[in-house]
Motif scaffolding. Sequence first.
Motif, PDB file in Angstrom:
ATOM      1  N   ASN A 170       0.828  -1.218   0.000  1.00 19.82           N
ATOM      2  CA  ASN A 170       0.000   0.000   0.000  1.00 19.82           C
ATOM      3  C   ASN A 170       0.854   1.257   0.000  1.00 19.82           C
ATOM      4  OD1 ASN A 170      -2.364  -1.452  -0.086  1.00 19.82           O
ATOM      5  ND2 ASN A 170      -2.765  -1.299   2.107  1.00 19.82           N
ATOM      6  N   ASP A 171       1.974   1.227   0.738  1.00 26.53           N
ATOM      7  CA  ASP A 171       2.887   2.368   0.733  1.00 26.53           C
ATOM      8  C   ASP A 171       3.445   2.596  -0.669  1.00 26.53           C
ATOM      9  OD1 ASP A 171       2.528   2.741   3.467  1.00 26.53           O
ATOM     10  OD2 ASP A 171       4.251   1.486   3.979  1.00 26.53           O
ATOM     11  N   LEU A 172       3.793   1.511  -1.354  1.00 26.75           N
ATOM     12  CA  LEU A 172       4.317   1.637  -2.715  1.00 26.75           C
ATOM     13  C   LEU A 172       3.250   2.170  -3.658  1.00 26.75           C
ATOM     14  CD1 LEU A 172       6.486  -1.604  -3.034  1.00 26.75           C
ATOM     15  CD2 LEU A 172       7.227   0.714  -2.474  1.00 26.75           C
ATOM     16  N   GLU A 173       2.011   1.721  -3.492  1.00 24.94           N
ATOM     17  CA  GLU A 173       0.930   2.215  -4.343  1.00 24.94           C
ATOM     18  C   GLU A 173       0.685   3.707  -4.111  1.00 24.94           C
ATOM     19  OE1 GLU A 173      -2.286  -0.503  -3.563  1.00 24.94           O
ATOM     20  OE2 GLU A 173      -1.444  -2.018  -4.907  1.00 24.94           O
ATOM     21  N   ASP A 174       0.888   4.178  -2.875  1.00 22.43           N
ATOM     22  CA  ASP A 174       0.741   5.608  -2.579  1.00 22.43           C
ATOM     23  C   ASP A 174       1.881   6.418  -3.182  1.00 22.43           C
ATOM     24  OD1 ASP A 174      -1.547   5.078  -1.128  1.00 22.43           O
ATOM     25  OD2 ASP A 174      -0.555   5.192   0.828  1.00 22.43           O
ATOM     26  N   GLY A 175       3.058   5.813  -3.321  1.00 19.81           N
ATOM     27  CA  GLY A 175       4.211   6.486  -3.902  1.00 19.81           C
ATOM     28  C   GLY A 175       5.028   7.252  -2.883  1.00 19.81           C
ATOM     29  N   GLY A 176       6.094   7.862  -3.376  1.00 20.68           N
ATOM     30  CA  GLY A 176       6.947   8.669  -2.524  1.00 20.68           C
ATOM     31  C   GLY A 176       7.871   7.873  -1.625  1.00 20.68           C
ATOM     32  N   GLN A 177       8.209   6.653  -2.013  1.00 25.21           N
ATOM     33  CA  GLN A 177       9.046   5.780  -1.196  1.00 25.21           C
ATOM     34  C   GLN A 177      10.463   5.692  -1.767  1.00 25.21           C
ATOM     35  OE1 GLN A 177       7.679   4.500   1.692  1.00 25.21           O
ATOM     36  NE2 GLN A 177       5.876   5.660   1.036  1.00 25.21           N
ATOM     37  N   ILE A 178      11.441   5.813  -0.885  1.00 28.63           N
ATOM     38  CA  ILE A 178      12.831   5.539  -1.235  1.00 28.63           C
ATOM     39  C   ILE A 178      13.145   4.207  -0.568  1.00 28.63           C
ATOM     40  CG2 ILE A 178      15.230   6.278  -1.049  1.00 28.63           C
ATOM     41  CD1 ILE A 178      14.084   9.168  -0.679  1.00 28.63           C
ATOM     42  N   ILE A 179      13.201   3.165  -1.362  1.00 29.23           N
ATOM     43  CA  ILE A 179      13.347   1.797  -0.862  1.00 29.23           C
ATOM     44  C   ILE A 179      14.824   1.464  -0.754  1.00 29.23           C
ATOM     45  CG2 ILE A 179      12.772  -0.619  -1.294  1.00 29.23           C
ATOM     46  CD1 ILE A 179      10.520   0.712  -3.224  1.00 29.23           C
ATOM     47  N   ASP A 180      15.277   1.237   0.468  1.00 32.88           N
ATOM     48  CA  ASP A 180      16.678   0.998   0.787  1.00 32.88           C
ATOM     49  C   ASP A 180      16.835  -0.484   1.134  1.00 32.88           C
ATOM     50  OD1 ASP A 180      19.148   0.790   2.116  1.00 32.88           O
ATOM     51  OD2 ASP A 180      18.744   2.411   3.531  1.00 32.88           O
TER      52      ASP A 180
END
Length: 189
Positions: free
Chosen positions: A59-69
């Motif tokens: 859901n966080d990815l679908e919302d966007g704005g994520q820097i995945i580390d």
Amino acid sequence: MSTMTRTSPNIIITGTPGVGKTTHSETLAQRTGLHHLDINDVVKKHNIDEDRLLDCIENDLEDGGQIIDWHACDLFPPRLIDLVCVVRCENKVLYDRLKKRGYGEKKLQENMDCEIMEVLLQEAREAYDDEMVVELRSESTEEIDANVERIEQWIKNWKKDHGKEGKKEVQTQSEQDKKDEDDPMFLHG
């Protein structure tokens, strides 16, 4: 096919341990306001394996704005990812960084082999379209700063190209801070 509703892109920062993923991710998050999603923290916090990881953050990815580390990238569906940055480092610099972290000889050699064989770069190129994957060098503070500036410009261009320039998501601060992975019932519901 659904219309993209994200107002900010999702970016993966990946690479062998010790190359500077977290430094890049934290700096980028501070300078752009995007959320630093440290996958190691999510895994530890929820005591989950890779199979349940995507359920926890989708859901966080679908919302966007994520820097995945994270040290891997092929787990994340291409439809939810906009840019994959593979951070690389000269072998001597990487060896010194890992040694300073106290890595044992076996773990140190495994990570050095991974970097030498370009395992994560190849993984990214196999999982995502070529135009989504960029290789970044990370041997000095100047290179990290230049990389972050380059990604910041890319984010501005992404927003302009997707008609999201100047648009902000209307959320309260508590809504912005609350992520699915923070809800203790998320994986049990």
